[in-house]
Design a protein around this motif. Structure first.
Motif, PDB file in Angstrom:
ATOM      1  N   ASP A 106      60.499  59.744  -2.662  1.00  0.00           N
ATOM      2  CA  ASP A 106      60.180  59.875  -1.235  1.00  0.00           C
ATOM      3  C   ASP A 106      59.239  61.039  -0.945  1.00  0.00           C
ATOM      4  O   ASP A 106      58.715  61.158   0.160  1.00  0.00           O
ATOM      5  CB  ASP A 106      61.460  60.059  -0.419  1.00  0.00           C
ATOM      6  CG  ASP A 106      62.277  58.779  -0.343  1.00  0.00           C
ATOM      7  OD1 ASP A 106      61.720  57.709  -0.664  1.00  0.00           O
ATOM      8  OD2 ASP A 106      63.456  58.858   0.022  1.00  0.00           O
ATOM      9  N   ILE A 142      54.975  61.118  10.460  1.00  0.00           N
ATOM     10  CA  ILE A 142      55.589  59.807  10.666  1.00  0.00           C
ATOM     11  C   ILE A 142      54.681  58.972  11.566  1.00  0.00           C
ATOM     12  O   ILE A 142      54.182  59.462  12.585  1.00  0.00           O
ATOM     13  CB  ILE A 142      56.978  59.937  11.320  1.00  0.00           C
ATOM     14  CG1 ILE A 142      57.875  60.844  10.481  1.00  0.00           C
ATOM     15  CG2 ILE A 142      57.631  58.573  11.503  1.00  0.00           C
ATOM     16  CD1 ILE A 142      59.180  61.214  11.177  1.00  0.00           C
ATOM     17  N   SER A 194      55.689  52.965  12.608  1.00  0.00           N
ATOM     18  CA  SER A 194      56.562  52.059  11.844  1.00  0.00           C
ATOM     19  C   SER A 194      57.758  52.787  11.254  1.00  0.00           C
ATOM     20  O   SER A 194      58.651  52.164  10.683  1.00  0.00           O
ATOM     21  CB  SER A 194      55.771  51.401  10.712  1.00  0.00           C
ATOM     22  OG  SER A 194      55.347  52.374   9.767  1.00  0.00           O
ATOM     23  N   GLN A 239      57.447  55.071   8.818  1.00  0.00           N
ATOM     24  CA  GLN A 239      57.113  55.509   7.467  1.00  0.00           C
ATOM     25  C   GLN A 239      56.408  56.878   7.503  1.00  0.00           C
ATOM     26  O   GLN A 239      55.774  57.232   8.497  1.00  0.00           O
ATOM     27  CB  GLN A 239      56.210  54.484   6.782  1.00  0.00           C
ATOM     28  CG  GLN A 239      56.840  53.105   6.648  1.00  0.00           C
ATOM     29  CD  GLN A 239      58.119  53.129   5.845  1.00  0.00           C
ATOM     30  OE1 GLN A 239      58.183  53.738   4.788  1.00  0.00           O
ATOM     31  NE2 GLN A 239      59.150  52.450   6.351  1.00  0.00           N
ATOM     32  N   THR A 240      56.501  57.594   6.393  1.00  0.00           N
ATOM     33  CA  THR A 240      55.929  58.943   6.308  1.00  0.00           C
ATOM     34  C   THR A 240      54.758  58.970   5.340  1.00  0.00           C
ATOM     35  O   THR A 240      54.826  58.390   4.246  1.00  0.00           O
ATOM     36  CB  THR A 240      57.003  59.955   5.851  1.00  0.00           C
ATOM     37  OG1 THR A 240      58.057  59.965   6.826  1.00  0.00           O
ATOM     38  CG2 THR A 240      56.427  61.353   5.714  1.00  0.00           C
ATOM     39  N   TYR A 241      53.669  59.670   5.737  1.00  0.00           N
ATOM     40  CA  TYR A 241      52.447  59.755   4.935  1.00  0.00           C
ATOM     41  C   TYR A 241      51.891  61.179   4.978  1.00  0.00           C
ATOM     42  O   TYR A 241      52.226  61.962   5.880  1.00  0.00           O
ATOM     43  CB  TYR A 241      51.372  58.795   5.475  1.00  0.00           C
ATOM     44  CG  TYR A 241      51.764  57.350   5.421  1.00  0.00           C
ATOM     45  CD1 TYR A 241      51.540  56.588   4.273  1.00  0.00           C
ATOM     46  CD2 TYR A 241      52.358  56.724   6.520  1.00  0.00           C
ATOM     47  CE1 TYR A 241      51.904  55.254   4.218  1.00  0.00           C
ATOM     48  CE2 TYR A 241      52.727  55.391   6.475  1.00  0.00           C
ATOM     49  CZ  TYR A 241      52.503  54.664   5.314  1.00  0.00           C
ATOM     50  OH  TYR A 241      52.870  53.350   5.258  1.00  0.00           O
ATOM     51  N   CYS A 264      50.622  49.607   9.177  1.00  0.00           N
ATOM     52  CA  CYS A 264      51.289  50.536   8.270  1.00  0.00           C
ATOM     53  C   CYS A 264      50.977  50.115   6.835  1.00  0.00           C
ATOM     54  O   CYS A 264      51.226  48.969   6.465  1.00  0.00           O
ATOM     55  CB  CYS A 264      52.794  50.503   8.523  1.00  0.00           C
ATOM     56  SG  CYS A 264      53.757  51.491   7.348  1.00  0.00           S
ATOM     57  N   LYS A 311      52.452  50.663   4.111  1.00  0.00           N
ATOM     58  CA  LYS A 311      53.633  50.337   3.300  1.00  0.00           C
ATOM     59  C   LYS A 311      54.327  49.067   3.770  1.00  0.00           C
ATOM     60  O   LYS A 311      54.647  48.191   2.974  1.00  0.00           O
ATOM     61  CB  LYS A 311      54.611  51.517   3.330  1.00  0.00           C
ATOM     62  CG  LYS A 311      55.716  51.431   2.292  1.00  0.00           C
ATOM     63  CD  LYS A 311      56.488  52.746   2.245  1.00  0.00           C
ATOM     64  CE  LYS A 311      57.581  52.703   1.175  1.00  0.00           C
ATOM     65  NZ  LYS A 311      58.332  53.967   1.113  1.00  0.00           N
ATOM     66  N   THR A 312      54.540  48.930   5.072  1.00  0.00           N
ATOM     67  CA  THR A 312      55.286  47.772   5.581  1.00  0.00           C
ATOM     68  C   THR A 312      54.374  46.683   6.125  1.00  0.00           C
ATOM     69  O   THR A 312      54.836  45.583   6.382  1.00  0.00           O
ATOM     70  CB  THR A 312      56.237  48.189   6.715  1.00  0.00           C
ATOM     71  OG1 THR A 312      55.455  48.588   7.853  1.00  0.00           O
ATOM     72  CG2 THR A 312      57.128  49.332   6.290  1.00  0.00           C
ATOM     73  N   GLU A 318      64.384  49.058   5.529  1.00  0.00           N
ATOM     74  CA  GLU A 318      63.370  50.114   5.471  1.00  0.00           C
ATOM     75  C   GLU A 318      61.974  49.547   5.248  1.00  0.00           C
ATOM     76  O   GLU A 318      61.019  49.960   5.907  1.00  0.00           O
ATOM     77  CB  GLU A 318      63.705  51.094   4.350  1.00  0.00           C
ATOM     78  CG  GLU A 318      62.692  52.235   4.240  1.00  0.00           C
ATOM     79  CD  GLU A 318      63.023  53.225   3.142  1.00  0.00           C
ATOM     80  OE1 GLU A 318      62.342  54.252   3.060  1.00  0.00           O
ATOM     81  OE2 GLU A 318      63.965  52.957   2.372  1.00  0.00           O
ATOM     82  N   LEU A 319      61.850  48.597   4.327  1.00  0.00           N
ATOM     83  CA  LEU A 319      60.516  48.177   3.872  1.00  0.00           C
ATOM     84  C   LEU A 319      60.174  46.733   4.196  1.00  0.00           C
ATOM     85  O   LEU A 319      59.056  46.298   3.917  1.00  0.00           O
ATOM     86  CB  LEU A 319      60.411  48.370   2.345  1.00  0.00           C
ATOM     87  CG  LEU A 319      60.635  49.780   1.815  1.00  0.00           C
ATOM     88  CD1 LEU A 319      60.613  49.782   0.304  1.00  0.00           C
ATOM     89  CD2 LEU A 319      59.583  50.720   2.361  1.00  0.00           C
ATOM     90  N   PRO A 356      66.319  54.459   8.252  1.00  0.00           N
ATOM     91  CA  PRO A 356      65.582  53.232   8.566  1.00  0.00           C
ATOM     92  C   PRO A 356      66.151  52.483   9.770  1.00  0.00           C
ATOM     93  O   PRO A 356      65.402  51.817  10.500  1.00  0.00           O
ATOM     94  CB  PRO A 356      65.684  52.390   7.286  1.00  0.00           C
ATOM     95  CG  PRO A 356      66.797  52.968   6.495  1.00  0.00           C
ATOM     96  CD  PRO A 356      66.844  54.404   6.863  1.00  0.00           C
TER      97      PRO A 356
END
Length: 738
Positions: free
Chosen positions: A236, A251, A254, A256-258, A274, A276-277, A668-669, A704
């Motif tokens: 993570d 954040i 969505s 998610q963290t980047y 997003c 990731k998702t 989460e995903l 999530p």
């Protein structure tokens, strides 16, 4: 004149080199390949244009006409590409054209050599032989064959090797993680277009490509994590975009963290999804994630690690060439402000998604689900939570006219120009016209009369003692039922359904397969659903499900699903013993068979009495196995599990088979619908068992769920909020007792 048109097309193509993105990989490489071919061809075409006798040669004119079309198609591919188009799909299309053009040029030069006309020296046999040698030396490795192999490995459950993934990336210009993620988004968008045009074969093919691209991302992530440091690092802590430990985590909407610098660059490209998702970002505000930042800071202090400034990272500038392309789009007066933005919504598909959106498993208000612009009779899966893309002839869509092998990838048989039309959602080629109620024309009456006559003749042939005649007749009915609704009505009104049901027990596998696929195609019509069930088809369909070849089994499962749309048929199917064979197909069938089995089991699991039987036959173990994203069936599996979680035996099986961890991962995903169904399943598990509730909490479900309670679908938010409220009540109750 064909020769003149070819000369103009070649000149137009060769003038493309000034286009902005041609220096991007892989476009430069393929442009040069075509340029080499066309620079050999052009002088010959120029000289042929000056010779009037050659213009009269029919075979030559046909070759020049074919070459003109191929050159124009190639030009369209280059000019229609934009920064959010798929590079992989471009490569597959252009590689299907280049060998074809090369072979046509060789044939043309050899034909010119054989002519007896008085022709100029430039077209003499010796000159042409030199040109032929040049052409024959222009041979290239085709990465499309490597991609084909990777897709075969995926379908066989083996998966491509890391070396193959690297080779695909190197040859398609997908070397960096960010390029790979953009490619995945581009393929998702293309798949959405294919779904809207109901081209199920292309949807399935694109789904497989997305899996391969996601595996490329996972390989890079794993490599980076193992190379970054000798000390253990939480996954993570890595930014999904930069693949580096985050320095300034933020954040997005969505949840998610980047790394801030990298997600900002992503958004600057116009990508409002997003990474990731693949969910649409409802806003572009970046909120600092102080919790993750503090954890990373503590880890750095403990392990004496100094993080580099992400703004100085070389990988931050990997997308600069692409950014310049998007700048040109933004600057274009003809483009709208949001032209580079992904047209996505909450149901947009991503790397955990199966081919189509799944609806709520326990919310019947969303069932059935149909397109308002279409007549519901047009699809046997009109009421499915996720369209079965595995159903016999129906899955072929527009490809049916061009391919006879379900294994052949769609891009092999569609010309690039025709495929580009899919992006025009109003195109008559890629959307069925809406049903218009009107009196049939005279020509339509004649057509129907011809079909009725043909069906009557085929009905007699179905009773033939000759196996060949019987096999051919079932194949023709299968094709007739595939083409349009009127044909299905005509066949349904004849006695053909009864004969086809009898042939489900045929010992000839081809006849049996044709019969079950014909019934599947006929079941698109709601009236035929009843006629098929009344003809006693359910038990023979189960016989095919148990004893047929792989395609017959798949189409039997799809037919049972189609029939189960009618409520009374659900009970008949259950009472006839279909659940056991369907569960067996779910666990041991082909990829397509598993999808059809999951679709049928979903519909059957809506009926309360069937849920325990589905669990008893061991479906939960198989469904949990299919929650591996590589299987491409996460949404289908979660939708069925959410239904089974409403009964005690279902909840126990999910807990015992390790399903809780995977359901939390989907929350989460997962896709929007996947998250919704996973949250519904977790709510059932938690509120009915203290042990399962603790397991859900131990898997880290709260963060999530908090994100889902704020940004999910209305039903997902409702389930997430209910589950979070239950957790709070349990905590407060325990605190009070203490």
């Amino acid at each position: 004149m064909e020769i003149s048109a070819l000369v103009d097309s070649i000149s137009s193509f060769l003038n493309l080199s000034s286009s902005r993105h041609f220096d991007l990989d892989p476009f430069d490489k393929y442009y040069k390949r075509l340029e080499e071919l066309l620079r050999v061809l052009k002088p010959i075409a120029d000289d042929a244009l000056l010779n009037s006798d050659l213009a009269l040669e029919e075979r030559l004119c046909k070759s020049f006409q074919e070459l003109t079309q191929d050159v124009d198609h190639s030009r369209d591919l280059f000019t229609s590409w934009h920064p959010f188009s798929s590079k992989v799909y471009f490569v597959l299309q252009i590689e299907s054209l280049i060998p074809k053009m090369r072979d046509t040029i060789v044939d043309t030069f050899q034909f010119l050599q054989s002519l007896k006309h008085d022709i100029p020296d430039e077209l003499s046999p010796a000159s042409l032989e030199k040109c032929l040698e040049k052409i024959k030396h222009l041979s290239y490795e085709e990465i499309s064959s490597v991609i084909d192999g990777a897709l075969r490995d995926h379908r066989d459950g083996v998966g491509p090797t890391p070396e193959i993934l690297v080779k695909i990336g190197e040859n398609t210009g997908l070397r960096s993680n960010q390029e790979i993620l953009i490619e995945a988004v581009a393929l998702e968008r293309q798949k959405e277009n294919a779904e809207q045009s109901e081209n199920n074969a292309e949807v399935e093919f694109l789904d497989q490509l997305i899996v391969i691209v996601n595996q490329m991302h996972e390989r890079l992530l794993l490599t980076k994590q193992t190379q970054t440091s000798s000390v253990s690092i939480l996954a993570d802590f890595f930014c999904p975009l930069s693949l580096e430990v985050m320095n300034d985590p933020v954040i997005v909407s969505s949840g998610q963290t980047y790394e801030k610098a990298f997600i900002k660059r992503w958004i600057d490209l116009g990508l409002k999804v997003c990474p990731k998702t693949r969910q649409t970002l409802t806003h572009t505000t970046l909120i600092p994630n102080y919790t993750v930042k503090a954890l990373i800071s503590n880890w750095c202090d403990t392990n004496d690690v100094n993080l580099p400034d992400p703004n100085q990272s070389s990988s931050l500038n990997e997308l600069n060439p692409l950014l310049s392309c998007t700048d040109s789009i933004h600057a274009s007066p003809s483009s709208s402000n949001d032209s580079p933005e992904m047209n996505t919504d909450e149901n947009h598909h991503h790397h955990l998604r199966s081919p189509s959106a799944s609806i709520s498993s326990v919310s019947n208000e969303e069932f059935p689900r149909t397109d308002g612009n279409e007549n519901s009779e047009e699809s046997p899966h009109a009421t499915t939570p996720y369209s079965s893309d595995a159903s016999g002839e129906i899955r072929s869509g527009p490809l049916a006219a061009t391919t006879t092998s379900s294994a052949a990838p769609p891009w092999r048989d569609l010309s690039p120009r025709f495929m580009d039309r899919r992006n025009n959602r109003g195109s008559q080629f890629w959307r069925r016209p809406s049903k218009i109620i009107s009196a049939p024309s005279n020509s339509a009456r004649r057509d129907l009369a011809e079909v009725e006559s043909q069906v009557k003749k085929l009905l007699e042939e179905l009773k033939s003692i000759s196996l060949d005649v019987e096999r051919r007749a079932t194949a023709e009915i299968r094709l007739l039922a595939k083409h349009n609704m009127d044909n299905r009505i005509v066949i349904g009104n004849s006695r053909a359904i009864v004969s086809l049901v009898e042939l489900l027990r045929s010992t000839d596998s081809a006849t049996q397969e044709n019969a079950v696929t014909a019934l599947l195609n006929l079941s698109i019509n709601n009236n035929n659903k009843s006629l098929i069930a009344e003809a006693g088809a359910i038990e023979p369909l189960i016989h095919v499900l148990e004893n047929g070849n792989s395609e017959a089994k798949e189409n039997s499962a799809a037919t049972l699903f189609s029939l189960s749309v009618i409520e009374e048929n659900k009970i008949k199917i259950d009472q006839s013993g279909a659940i056991g064979p369907l569960v067996d197909l779910l666990g041991n069938g082909t990829q397509r068979g598993k999808k059809d089995a999951a679709t049928a089991l979903f519909n059957l699991s809506i009926h309360q009495k069937n849920k325990g039987m589905i669990v008893q036959y061991g479906a939960v173990r198989y469904l949990i196995d299919l929650m591996d994203p590589a299987a491409g069936m996460v949404d289908k599996a979660v939708a069925v599990l959410a239904n089974l979680a409403t009964v005690p035996e279902g909840r126990n099986a999910i807990g015992q088979e390790g399903g809780i961890e995977l359901l939390v991962e989907v929350v989460e995903l997962g896709s929007a619908r996947g998250k919704e169904n996973a949250a519904a399943a977790l709510l059932q598990l938690s509120t009915n068992s203290g042990r399962f509730c603790n397991m859900v909490l131990q898997e880290g479900a709260v963060p999530p769920l908090v994100a889902l309670s704020q940004s999910g679908t209305p039903r997902a938010r409702e389930k997430a909020q209910a589950l979070l409220s239950y957790f709070r009540n349990q905590r407060d109750g325990n605190a009070g007792r203490g």
